[in-house]
Design a protein around this motif. Structure first.
Motif, short mmCIF file in Angstrom:
data_model
loop_
_atom_site.label_atom_id
_atom_site.label_comp_id
_atom_site.label_asym_id
_atom_site.label_seq_id
_atom_site.Cartn_x
_atom_site.Cartn_y
_atom_site.Cartn_z
N LYS A 30 -3.34 -2.07 -9.46
CA LYS A 30 -1.88 -2.18 -9.49
C LYS A 30 -1.34 -2.71 -8.16
O LYS A 30 -0.41 -3.53 -8.14
N LEU A 31 -1.90 -2.24 -7.06
CA LEU A 31 -1.47 -2.74 -5.75
C LEU A 31 -1.78 -4.23 -5.61
O LEU A 31 -0.97 -4.98 -5.06
N ALA A 32 -2.91 -4.66 -6.12
CA ALA A 32 -3.27 -6.08 -6.07
C ALA A 32 -2.30 -6.90 -6.91
O ALA A 32 -1.89 -8.00 -6.50
N GLU A 33 -1.91 -6.40 -8.08
CA GLU A 33 -0.94 -7.11 -8.93
C GLU A 33 0.40 -7.29 -8.20
O GLU A 33 1.06 -8.31 -8.36
N LYS A 34 0.77 -6.29 -7.43
CA LYS A 34 2.04 -6.34 -6.70
C LYS A 34 1.91 -7.04 -5.35
O LYS A 34 2.89 -7.08 -4.59
N LYS A 35 0.70 -7.53 -5.07
CA LYS A 35 0.41 -8.23 -3.81
C LYS A 35 0.72 -7.34 -2.60
O LYS A 35 1.29 -7.79 -1.61
N MET A 36 0.30 -6.09 -2.70
CA MET A 36 0.60 -5.11 -1.66
C MET A 36 -0.60 -4.78 -0.78
O MET A 36 -0.54 -3.85 0.03
#
Length: 166
Positions: free
Chosen positions: A73-79
Protein backbone atom coordinates in the motif's frame (compact mmCIF):
# COMPACT_ATOMS: atom_id res chain seq x y z
CA UNK A 1 -18.58 -19.45 21.05
CA UNK A 2 -18.81 -17.58 17.74
CA UNK A 3 -15.59 -17.96 15.70
CA UNK A 4 -15.52 -14.22 14.98
CA UNK A 5 -15.44 -13.48 18.71
CA UNK A 6 -12.60 -15.93 19.28
CA UNK A 7 -10.37 -14.33 16.62
CA UNK A 8 -7.71 -12.00 17.87
CA UNK A 9 -7.61 -8.39 16.67
CA UNK A 10 -4.49 -9.31 14.70
CA UNK A 11 -6.21 -12.21 12.95
CA UNK A 12 -9.32 -10.14 12.16
CA UNK A 13 -7.18 -7.37 10.67
CA UNK A 14 -5.17 -9.84 8.56
CA UNK A 15 -8.36 -11.36 7.16
CA UNK A 16 -9.85 -7.91 6.50
CA UNK A 17 -6.74 -6.79 4.63
CA UNK A 18 -6.82 -9.84 2.38
CA UNK A 19 -10.45 -9.07 1.49
CA UNK A 20 -9.69 -5.37 1.04
CA UNK A 21 -6.97 -6.31 -1.46
CA UNK A 22 -9.39 -8.55 -3.37
CA UNK A 23 -8.25 -11.94 -2.08
CA UNK A 24 -10.91 -14.29 -0.73
CA UNK A 25 -10.39 -17.47 1.23
CA UNK A 26 -12.00 -19.27 -1.70
CA UNK A 27 -9.29 -17.88 -4.00
CA UNK A 28 -6.61 -19.32 -1.74
CA UNK A 29 -8.50 -22.62 -1.34
CA UNK A 30 -8.58 -22.96 -5.14
CA UNK A 31 -4.78 -22.74 -5.11
CA UNK A 32 -4.65 -25.47 -2.47
CA UNK A 33 -6.91 -27.62 -4.63
CA UNK A 34 -4.64 -26.92 -7.62
CA UNK A 35 -1.64 -28.12 -5.61
CA UNK A 36 -3.20 -31.14 -3.88
CA UNK A 37 -6.05 -32.58 -5.97
CA UNK A 38 -3.87 -35.10 -7.78
CA UNK A 39 -2.65 -36.50 -4.45
CA UNK A 40 -6.02 -36.73 -2.65
CA UNK A 41 -8.80 -38.52 -4.54
CA UNK A 42 -11.58 -37.23 -2.31
CA UNK A 43 -10.27 -33.70 -1.79
CA UNK A 44 -13.06 -31.14 -1.60
CA UNK A 45 -13.06 -27.35 -1.60
CA UNK A 46 -14.35 -27.56 1.98
CA UNK A 47 -11.16 -29.45 2.93
CA UNK A 48 -9.08 -26.79 1.24
CA UNK A 49 -10.97 -23.93 2.90
CA UNK A 50 -10.64 -25.60 6.29
CA UNK A 51 -6.86 -25.83 5.93
CA UNK A 52 -6.55 -22.24 4.68
CA UNK A 53 -8.56 -21.14 7.69
CA UNK A 54 -6.26 -23.04 10.06
CA UNK A 55 -3.16 -21.46 8.48
CA UNK A 56 -4.66 -17.99 8.93
CA UNK A 57 -4.97 -18.66 12.67
CA UNK A 58 -1.17 -18.65 13.02
CA UNK A 59 0.32 -15.44 14.39
CA UNK A 60 3.37 -15.69 12.08
CA UNK A 61 1.01 -15.72 9.11
CA UNK A 62 -1.02 -12.78 10.40
CA UNK A 63 2.13 -10.72 10.94
CA UNK A 64 3.38 -11.50 7.44
CA UNK A 65 0.03 -10.45 5.93
CA UNK A 66 -0.04 -7.15 7.80
CA UNK A 67 3.58 -6.32 7.03
CA UNK A 68 3.46 -7.24 3.35
CA UNK A 69 0.18 -5.53 2.58
CA UNK A 70 1.27 -2.35 4.35
CA UNK A 71 4.43 -2.23 2.23
CA UNK A 72 2.41 -2.80 -0.95
CA UNK A 73 0.00 0.00 0.00
CA UNK A 74 2.84 2.40 0.77
CA UNK A 75 4.41 1.62 -2.60
CA UNK A 76 1.07 2.31 -4.35
CA UNK A 77 0.94 5.70 -2.65
CA UNK A 78 4.60 6.34 -3.57
CA UNK A 79 5.43 6.81 0.10
CA UNK A 80 8.70 4.86 0.18
CA UNK A 81 12.13 6.36 -0.33
CA UNK A 82 14.09 5.59 -3.47
CA UNK A 83 15.46 3.24 -4.55
CA UNK A 84 13.13 1.05 -2.46
CA UNK A 85 10.03 2.71 -3.95
CA UNK A 86 10.86 1.68 -7.51
CA UNK A 87 12.20 -1.71 -6.46
CA UNK A 88 8.90 -2.66 -4.78
CA UNK A 89 6.72 -0.88 -7.33
CA UNK A 90 8.14 -2.89 -10.25
CA UNK A 91 8.68 -6.08 -8.19
CA UNK A 92 12.31 -6.14 -9.23
CA UNK A 93 13.52 -9.70 -9.83
CA UNK A 94 16.54 -9.61 -7.53
CA UNK A 95 14.60 -8.14 -4.61
CA UNK A 96 13.96 -11.16 -2.42
CA UNK A 97 12.48 -9.68 0.74
CA UNK A 98 8.97 -10.49 -0.49
CA UNK A 99 9.94 -14.16 -0.76
CA UNK A 100 11.61 -14.08 2.66
CA UNK A 101 8.33 -12.94 4.23
CA UNK A 102 6.54 -15.72 2.33
CA UNK A 103 9.06 -18.25 3.67
CA UNK A 104 8.06 -17.31 7.22
CA UNK A 105 4.58 -18.60 6.34
CA UNK A 106 5.72 -21.66 4.41
CA UNK A 107 8.04 -22.70 7.23
CA UNK A 108 5.15 -23.07 9.70
CA UNK A 109 4.33 -26.57 8.31
CA UNK A 110 7.78 -27.87 7.46
CA UNK A 111 9.99 -28.26 4.43
CA UNK A 112 7.32 -29.69 2.11
CA UNK A 113 5.88 -26.18 1.99
CA UNK A 114 8.97 -24.89 0.17
CA UNK A 115 8.34 -27.28 -2.72
CA UNK A 116 4.66 -26.33 -2.89
CA UNK A 117 5.53 -22.63 -2.74
CA UNK A 118 8.22 -22.81 -5.42
CA UNK A 119 5.90 -24.64 -7.77
CA UNK A 120 2.92 -22.34 -7.35
CA UNK A 121 5.13 -19.24 -7.49
CA UNK A 122 6.34 -20.30 -10.94
CA UNK A 123 2.95 -21.46 -12.26
CA UNK A 124 0.95 -18.46 -10.96
CA UNK A 125 -2.52 -20.02 -11.33
CA UNK A 126 -5.81 -18.41 -10.31
CA UNK A 127 -5.62 -15.36 -8.07
CA UNK A 128 -1.82 -15.26 -8.40
CA UNK A 129 -2.13 -14.39 -12.09
CA UNK A 130 -4.32 -11.39 -11.23
CA UNK A 131 -2.05 -10.26 -8.40
CA UNK A 132 0.91 -10.30 -10.79
CA UNK A 133 -0.85 -8.15 -13.40
CA UNK A 134 1.12 -4.88 -13.34
CA UNK A 135 -1.36 -3.12 -15.67
CA UNK A 136 -3.90 -2.56 -12.87
CA UNK A 137 -1.86 0.13 -11.13
CA UNK A 138 -2.01 -1.88 -7.93
CA UNK A 139 1.13 -3.10 -6.20
CA UNK A 140 1.07 -6.67 -4.96
CA UNK A 141 4.81 -7.33 -4.69
CA UNK A 142 4.37 -8.86 -1.25
CA UNK A 143 0.76 -10.04 -1.45
CA UNK A 144 1.24 -12.44 -4.36
CA UNK A 145 3.99 -14.24 -2.47
CA UNK A 146 2.00 -14.21 0.77
CA UNK A 147 -1.07 -15.71 -0.91
CA UNK A 148 1.06 -18.37 -2.60
CA UNK A 149 2.71 -19.13 0.73
CA UNK A 150 -0.63 -19.47 2.53
CA UNK A 151 -1.78 -21.92 -0.14
CA UNK A 152 1.52 -23.82 0.10
CA UNK A 153 1.26 -23.99 3.89
CA UNK A 154 -2.35 -25.19 3.71
CA UNK A 155 -1.26 -27.81 1.18
CA UNK A 156 1.51 -28.92 3.52
CA UNK A 157 -0.97 -29.11 6.36
CA UNK A 158 -3.17 -31.33 4.20
CA UNK A 159 -0.23 -33.55 3.27
CA UNK A 160 0.77 -33.96 6.93
CA UNK A 161 -2.82 -34.80 7.91
CA UNK A 162 -3.06 -37.42 5.14
CA UNK A 163 0.21 -38.99 6.21
CA UNK A 164 -0.88 -39.03 9.86
CA UNK A 165 -4.14 -40.77 8.86
CA UNK A 166 -2.27 -43.73 7.33
Amino acid sequence: MDKKLKQSVLEQKARELLEERGVTLKDIAELVYYLQSKYHETLSMDDCLYNVDRVLEKREVQNAILTGIQLDKLAEKKMLEEPLQTTIEIDEGLYGVDEIIAFSIVNVYGSIGFTNYGYIDKQKPGILQRLNDKSTGECHTFLDDIVGAIAAAASSRLAHAAEDAK
